[in-house]
Design a protein around this motif. Structure first.
Motif, PDB file in Angstrom:
ATOM      1  N   LYS A 334      44.187  47.862  54.334  1.00  0.00           N
ATOM      2  CA  LYS A 334      43.194  48.491  55.214  1.00  0.00           C
ATOM      3  C   LYS A 334      42.014  49.021  54.410  1.00  0.00           C
ATOM      4  O   LYS A 334      40.851  48.866  54.809  1.00  0.00           O
ATOM      5  N   ASN A 335      42.299  49.637  53.272  1.00  0.00           N
ATOM      6  CA  ASN A 335      41.234  50.227  52.460  1.00  0.00           C
ATOM      7  C   ASN A 335      40.365  49.183  51.772  1.00  0.00           C
ATOM      8  O   ASN A 335      39.300  49.507  51.240  1.00  0.00           O
ATOM      9  N   MET A 336      40.789  47.930  51.795  1.00  0.00           N
ATOM     10  CA  MET A 336      39.951  46.834  51.299  1.00  0.00           C
ATOM     11  C   MET A 336      38.911  46.446  52.350  1.00  0.00           C
ATOM     12  O   MET A 336      38.000  45.665  52.065  1.00  0.00           O
ATOM     13  N   ALA A 602      39.002  41.443  41.906  1.00  0.00           N
ATOM     14  CA  ALA A 602      38.548  40.868  43.177  1.00  0.00           C
ATOM     15  C   ALA A 602      38.708  41.825  44.350  1.00  0.00           C
ATOM     16  O   ALA A 602      37.968  41.741  45.341  1.00  0.00           O
ATOM     17  N   TYR A 603      39.665  42.736  44.258  1.00  0.00           N
ATOM     18  CA  TYR A 603      39.876  43.703  45.342  1.00  0.00           C
ATOM     19  C   TYR A 603      38.575  44.435  45.655  1.00  0.00           C
ATOM     20  O   TYR A 603      38.240  44.688  46.817  1.00  0.00           O
ATOM     21  N   TYR A 604      37.814  44.737  44.603  1.00  0.00           N
ATOM     22  CA  TYR A 604      36.603  45.546  44.769  1.00  0.00           C
ATOM     23  C   TYR A 604      35.420  44.706  45.257  1.00  0.00           C
ATOM     24  O   TYR A 604      34.481  45.242  45.838  1.00  0.00           O
ATOM     25  N   VAL A 605      35.483  43.383  45.029  1.00  0.00           N
ATOM     26  CA  VAL A 605      34.466  42.507  45.619  1.00  0.00           C
ATOM     27  C   VAL A 605      34.552  42.603  47.143  1.00  0.00           C
ATOM     28  O   VAL A 605      33.537  42.770  47.836  1.00  0.00           O
ATOM     29  N   VAL A 638      28.182  44.993  38.976  1.00  0.00           N
ATOM     30  CA  VAL A 638      28.724  46.146  39.692  1.00  0.00           C
ATOM     31  C   VAL A 638      28.925  45.733  41.143  1.00  0.00           C
ATOM     32  O   VAL A 638      28.003  45.223  41.788  1.00  0.00           O
ATOM     33  N   TYR A 639      30.131  45.939  41.645  1.00  0.00           N
ATOM     34  CA  TYR A 639      30.416  45.679  43.052  1.00  0.00           C
ATOM     35  C   TYR A 639      30.359  47.009  43.792  1.00  0.00           C
ATOM     36  O   TYR A 639      31.116  47.943  43.480  1.00  0.00           O
TER      37      TYR A 639
END
Length: 802
Positions: A334-336, A602-605, A638-639
Motif C-alpha cells: 500500500k505504501n508503494m 525499484a520500490y522507490y521508483v 533521485v526518485y
C-alpha cells in the motif's frame, strides 16, 4: 439462550514427519522411550507450517514433493448440546486427509481453498473407548496427511513458475458450533452508477446435519462508524437450502474506494432450540466499469489501476506466512502507492483479502489453472470446484473486481496432446460458471490469445525490454494489443534484478537487441541460454537496469488516458523450481523487494510516481562503491514525488531541478557530478510547497582499475545478538576489488556455528552470484567457534575463523 460459539487456533503442540507412514496406526500407536518402534522420529513444529520452508531454495536438491504428516492431541469439549465440532482449514497443500485416532474423517484436494471437516461423531466414538481414557488421558489424537506429490490430474501444474508447496501452511482452527449454524453468508453490496443509492442483498446457506426445521434469523447492518442503520428479524423458511434473507436500499452510502475504503458490517444470527450462531461480514458499497476500448471507472470516475502481483511466499517459511508477516507485506504494498493487485496464481489467505478491503487495494484473484494444458475429468472437476470455492469464500470482499480463470493456458507440456478447442470449451464452461456464481464481477485470463474472446477482460503478454525488444517499445506495443480486445488490462511486466548489483552502464546489452518484432514472451525466452539477444539473457540483472525499465513504463502510463491499468510482476522475489541457474538459485528475482521484504531501489521508483506523501530517495543506498576515472562526471538520480529538489555532494550544491514526469530518467531529478576519489557524501533536499524531505547516502569512488580475479578475501563486518555477518570480496592480485565480478561463490562452515541460508535472498544463500564483486552470508555463532569458508571456480578457497 446459549451463544458460546468458539474458535481456537491450533498453533502449538504439533509434531511433523517429512515422509509417509505405513498406515495411520504408526501415527497413534503407543511407544516407549528408547523402543526402536518409536522410529521414524517426529519433529516439533508450530502451525502454520510448510513442508518446503527451506528446501524450495536449497541450491543442491530438488524440493520435496510427497506426503508428510502432522499429529497432535486435543482437549475437545463442545459446550453445545448436540453441537458440532469442526476442523476449519484456511489452506493446506495439496491433498489433505484427516484422521481422528484411526478413523479417516475427511479429505480435500486443492491447495488453496478453505475447507472444514466435521469430526463430531468420530470424537464422540473415540471418547467412549478405553484407549482415550488410558493412553491419551481423555485427549483426542488428530493426525493429518498432506501430499504435494506431482500429479498431472491436479492443478496447478508442476510446470508452473512457482513451487507447489506442501503442508498445513495456513491457519487451522478448532470450531465449536451449535447444531444449526451458518455455512455461508453472501452479502452483495452495490450502488447505482452515480453512487447515490446503495443496495444490499443478503443470502445464507446453513450447516444443518441434524435437519432441524425451524429457526429465527436476525440481521443487522452497521455503517463504518458503527451505527446500526438497518435491522430485521425473520423466521427461517427453509433450512435445507440457500435462503434469500433481505434486500435493503441504503441512501447515500459512504463509498468504498482506494483512498477511503469505507466498510459496513453485516451481522447475522441464527437461533434454534435456544442456541445461537453469529457470523459477521464486512462489505463495501461501490460500482465499477471496464469501459469498452477505454479506461477503468470506479464510482463514476476514471481510476488508473496501479498494480502489482503477490505470491504467498516468504524467506524462512515459504508459504507458511503468519498474519503479522502478511500485514507487514500488505502495508509495504500500500505504501508503494498500489491500488490494485493480482493474486498469483491461486486464491490466497483470507487475511490478504481482509487487508485489501481495509487498505483499499482492488483485487484480481484467480484459480491455479496454470500452464501444462488440460487434463481429464478429475482435473476439470477440481478446477470447477476451486473456482466455486474461491468465489463463494471471497464473495463479500469489496476489493475483488475480477475472478481469474487461468494463466498461460497456451503453455503445453503435461500431456501428449495439446487441444486448443478443448481448452476453449473448458474456458467457456468456467466463464459461465463464474457468472452464474457471481454476476457482479468480471472474468479474466492472462496470455492465452486463442481464448481472449471468451472472458470479460484480457491481458496479453507484453514484456518490453525484458523477454523481447526494448522498454522504449512499451507504449506502441501496448496500444497495438489494446486495439485487439474489448476490455484490456496489462498484467505482468518488469525485469529481474539481483539485489545489491548496480551498474555504471546498465543499458549496454541493449545495442544487440532487435526491435519491431513484438514484446511478448515466447517459448524459451526465460532461459539464460540460447536464442536471440534479450535483456533477460544478455543484460546485467542490475537494479540499475530494472529501475530504468520501471521508470520508462511509469512515465508512459501517465500519457495513456485509455489505459485501464497494469500490474508489475512481482512485488516480492519468490521461489520457483524452473529457475535453478539464477543469481539466487531457484528464485524469480523480479520483485521490487527481496523475499524477506527488504526493499530494492525499484520500490522507490514506484513511490515517486504513485504516492502523495512527500518522499525523496537517492538511487544507490545498496551501492557502496561506484567506479570510474578521476574527474569523470557520474549521474546521480533521485526518485521523488516532490516538485523540486537540490543535490549536494560533499556539501557542494549541484543546483535545484524541477520534477517533470516526462523527463526520463528520474523525472528530471538527475545530476552529473564529479566524485572525489575515496569517500563521498551525497544529500538531497526536496520540496513541495513548505514541506521538505531529505535523503543522504555515503559511497566510495574507486578510480583504480582492476585486473583479472585472483583471490577471495573473507572478513567479518558485524556481529550482534549472536549473528555474525561475513562478507567476501573478489580481488585482483593488487587487492583491488573486481567491481564487475558476477561469479558464483559457495559458503561453507565447520564448528559450532550454522549458516543462515536457504532464505532465497542475496544475503541468505550459501551458493550465490556476486553483486559488484562481493557477497555476504550471516552465521548463527551459537556461542562457539567456527571456520567459515568460501569457494569460487578457479580460485583458492578462503577461510575465516569466527
Amino acid at each position: 439462550m446459549a451463544m458460546a460459539q468458539q474458535q481456537v487456533r491450533l498453533i502449538t503442540g504439533w509434531e511433523f514427519l517429512k515422509q509417509d507412514l505405513g498406515g495411520i496406526w504408526e501415527a497413534v500407536r503407543p511407544v516407549t522411550a528408547g523402543n526402536p518402534e518409536s522410529v521414524p522420529l517426529w519433529q516439533k513444529v508450530q502451525l502454520p507450517h510448510c513442508v518446503n520452508a527451506t528446501d524450495a531454495v536449497d541450491p543442491d536438491v530438488n524440493y520435496y514433493q510427497g506426503p508428510a504428516w502432522y499429529r497432535t492431541s486435543l482437549n475437545i469439549n463442545n459446550p453445545y448440546a448436540n453441537g458440532r465440532t469442526l476442523l476449519h482449514f484456511e489452506g493446506a497443500g495439496q491433498k489433505t486427509e484427516v484422521y481422528v485416532y484411526t478413523t479417516k474423517v475427511g479429505a480435500h484436494t486443492g491447495g488453496y481453498d478453505e475447507f472444514t471437516v466435521d469430526i463430531t461423531d468420530a470424537v464422540a466414538a473415540f471418547q467412549q473407548t478405553g484407549v482415550c481414557k488410558k493412553q491419551f488421558k481423555g485427549k483426542v489424537p488428530v493426525s493429518i496427511r498432506t501430499d504435494n506429490s506431482r500429479d498431472l490430474e491436479m492443478i496447478p501444474s508442476s510446470l508452473s513458475d512457482f513451487n507447489v508447496y506442501g503442508g498445513i501452511y495456513r491457519y487451522l482452527n478448532l470450531v465449536y458450533a451449535p447444531a444449526l449454524s451458518i455455512d455461508k453468508l453472501f452479502a452483495q453490496a452495490g450502488t447505482d452508477a452515480a453512487g447515490k443509492q446503495g443496495m444490499l442483498d443478503v443470502r445464507a446457506r446453513w450447516y444443518n446435519p441434524l435437519h432441524l426445521d425451524s429457526a429465527t434469523i436476525t440481521l443487522q447492518l452497521s455503517d463504518p462508524q458503527g451505527k446500526t442503520i438497518q435491522q430485521a428479524t425473520l423466521p427461517a423458511t427453509s433450512l435445507q437450502q440457500e435462503m434469500q434473507l433481505v434486500k435493503w436500499n441504503i441512501k447515500k452510502p459512504q463509498l468504498w474506494q482506494p483512498d477511503q475504503p469505507f466498510l459496513y458490517t453485516v451481522t447475522a444470527t441464527i437461533t434454534a432450540k435456544g442456541q445461537s450462531f453469529t457470523q459477521t461480514e464486512q462489505v463495501g458499497f461501490r460500482n465499477f466499469v471496464f469501459e469498452a476500448n477505454g479506461p477503468f471507472m470506479l464510482n463514476g470516475k476514471r481510476l488508473l489501476l496501479r498494480g502489482t502481483h503477490r505470491h504467498e511466499d516468504q524467506a524462512g517459511v515459504a508459504a507458511a506466512m503468519t498474519e503479522d508477516m502478511i500485514r507487514k507485506e500488505l502495508l509495504l504494498i500500500k505504501n508503494m502507492g498500489v491500488n490494485f493487485m493480482r493474486l498469483a496464481h491461486y486464491q490466497q489467505s483470507r487475511e490478504v483479502l481482509h487487508l485489501c478491503d481495509s487498505l483499499g487495494i482492488l483485487v484480481w484473484e484467480e484459480i491455479p489453472w496454470c500452464r501444462g494444458g488440460l487434463g481429464g475429468a478429475v482435473y476439470q472437476a477440481q478446477a470447477k470446484r476451486m473456482l466455486t470455492n474461491m468465489i463463494e469464500q471471497h464473495y463479500n470482499h469489496p476489493a475483488v473486481v475480477i475472478w481469474g480463470l487461468g494463466n498461460e493456458n497456451d503453455w503445453p507440456g503435461d500431456f501428449s496432446t495439446f487441444d486448443k478447442e478443448a481448452i476453449r470449451y473448458f474456458m467457456k464452461q468456467l466463464n459461465t460458471l463464474s457468472h452464474q456464481l457471481d454476476s457482479t464481477r468480471k472474468t479474466a485470463i492472462r496470455r492465452c490469445d486463442f481464448c481472449k474472446d471468451i472472458v470479460d477482460v484480457y491481458s496479453p503478454s507484453i514484456w518490453a525490454g525484458w523477454y523481447r525488444g526494448l522498454f522504449t517499445e512499451y507504449k506502441s506495443s501496448t496500444e497495438e494489443e489494446f486495439k485487439k480486445t474489448l476490455h484490456f488490462f496489462h498484467a505482468e511486466w518488469g525485469a529481474d534484478s539481483h539485489a545489491g548489483r548496480h551498474s555504471e552502464n546498465p543499458d549496454k546489452a541493449l545495442q544487440n537487441i532487435k526491435t519491431g518484432s513484438g514484446t511478448d514472451e515466447r517459448s524459451g525466452d526465460a532461459s539464460l541460454f540460447g536464442g536471440a539477444a534479450r535483456a533477460s539473457k544478455d543484460g546485467d540483472w542490475s537494479e540499475s537496469y530494472a529501475c530504468n525499465l520501471f521508470d520508462w513504463h511509469l512515465k508512459e502510463q501517465e500519457t495513456m488516458p485509455w489505459l485501464t491499468g497494469s500490474a508489475q510482476w512481482v512485488f516480492k522475489d519468490f521461489s520457483t523450481p524452473v529457475r535453478p541457474d539464477n543469481p539466487v538459485p531457484y528464485m524469480n528475482q523480479k520483485g521490487v523487494v527481496e523475499r524477506d521484504l527488504t526493499p530494492k531501489e525499484a520500490y522507490y521508483v514506484f513511490q515517486s510516481y504513485w504516492t502523495t506523501q512527500p518522499m525523496a530517495h537517492i538511487y544507490g543506498h545498496g551501492w557502496p562503491v561506484r567506479w570510474g576515472n578521476e574527474g569523470e562526471e557520474k549521474m546521480v538520480k533521485v526518485y521523488s514525488n516532490c516538485s523540486e529538489a537540490e543535490l549536494f555532494v560533499n556539501n557542494k550544491s549541484y543546483g535545484t531541478k524541477k520534477r517533470n514526469s516526462q523527463d526520463f530518467p528520474a523525472a528530471g531529478l538527475r545530476w552529473n557530478v564529479v566524485f572525489a576519489s575515496g569517500d563521498n557524501e551525497v544529500r538531497v533536499v526536496a520540496r513541495t510547497g513548505k514541506t521538505v524531505v531529505a535523503d543522504t547516502i555515503q559511497l566510495t569512488y574507486e578510480t583504480r582499475k582492476w585486473a583479472k580475479p585472483a583471490t577471495l578475501v573473507l572478513r567479518k563486518t558485524a556481529e550482534a545478538n549472536g549473528i555474525a555477518t561475513v562478507e567476501v570480496q573478489l580481488k585482483d592480485a593488487a587487492q583491488v576489488t573486481c567491481l564487475d565480478a558476477t561469479a558464483f561463490v559457495r559458503f561453507g562452515i565447520a564448528g559450532d556455528g550454522t549458516l543462515i541460508d536457504n532464505q532465497g535472498t542475496s544475503s541468505g544463500s550459501r551458493y550465490v552470484q556476486l553483486t559488484n564483486g562481493r557477497a555476504i552470508i550471516r552465521v548463527h555463532t551459537n556461542g562457539g567457534k567456527s571456520v567459515v569458508s568460501v569457494q569460487s571456480a578457479g580460485l583458492p578457497t578462503a577461510l575465516l575463523p569466527l
